[in-house]
Write an enzyme that holds these catalytic residues in place. Structure first.
Site, PDB file in Angstrom:
ATOM      1  CG  HIS A  56     -10.646  27.004  -5.671  1.00 42.95           C
ATOM      2  ND1 HIS A  56      -9.421  26.794  -5.270  1.00 42.95           N
ATOM      3  CD2 HIS A  56     -10.915  28.108  -6.253  1.00 42.95           C
ATOM      4  CE1 HIS A  56      -8.883  28.386  -4.620  1.00 42.95           C
ATOM      5  NE2 HIS A  56      -9.787  29.107  -5.300  1.00 42.95           N
ATOM      6  CD  GLU A  58      -9.051  21.761  -4.753  1.00 43.66           C
ATOM      7  OE1 GLU A  58      -7.973  21.596  -4.371  1.00 43.66           O
ATOM      8  OE2 GLU A  58      -9.317  23.341  -5.760  1.00 43.66           O
ATOM      9  CB  CYS A  86      -6.400  27.362  -1.235  1.00 44.11           C
ATOM     10  SG  CYS A  86      -8.029  26.717  -1.504  1.00 44.11           S
ATOM     11  CB  CYS A  89      -9.701  23.108  -1.523  1.00 41.99           C
ATOM     12  SG  CYS A  89     -10.325  24.312  -2.749  1.00 41.99           S
TER      13      CYS A  89
END
Length: 162
Positions: A56, A58, A86, A89
């Protein structure tokens, strides 16, 4: 630049990263980390490219910032991300001790900062973050809307060709 202008400036940089993701067929989410007024890390989603669930934006931007600063504690940084983080993260944000998180659009399906959970402000953890939401939220959300609309349109075209 005042605080609002500064947040919008850095969010636009995160949006540039999101656009890079979309160009690769990735869900358009981008992130930047700022340290002492300088962008030290930029990243965008790469799950499809890497076939790795943890790539992801992040996670990648935190990893880059840690390498750049030579430490895992990012206590004097700000994270800008186009979509509400999420659970995975949000956990990485807490673990890396980022004190301030600024995000664009809410994620009603997986958001763990305000939408489904409030992980970054849960006092049971030993670290909490200052959170600012809805910075350029409409523009950030539009990137996602356009991306998924294009996918649906492509699927319709393919069905018609069959």
């Amino acid at each position: 630049m005042n605080g609002i202008e500064q947040d919008q400036y850095y969010m636009r940089l995160a949006m540039e990263e999101a656009e890079k993701a979309a160009a690769k067929g990735e869900v358009p989410i981008g992130a930047v980390i700022v340290h002492e007024g300088t962008v030290i890390a930029r990243a965008h989603n790469l799950r499809e490219t890497t076939q790795n669930a943890i790539t992801h934006a992040e996670m990648l931007v935190i990893e880059e910032a840690c390498k750049r600063l030579g430490r895992w504690r990012l206590e004097d940084t700000h994270l800008y991300v186009t979509l509400e983080p999420c659970p995975m993260c949000a956990g990485a944000i807490l673990q890396s001790r980022i004190p301030r998180v600024i995000y664009g659009a809410r994620d009603v399906k997986a958001g763990s900062v305000d939408s489904l959970y409030r992980l970054l402000n849960d006092e049971r953890f030993n670290h909490q973050c200052e959170v600012k939401e809805n910075v350029l939220a409409d523009e950030c959300g539009q990137l996602l809307t356009n991306f998924f609309r294009a996918i649906r349109e492509n699927k319709k075209k393919k069905r018609k060709q069959l």
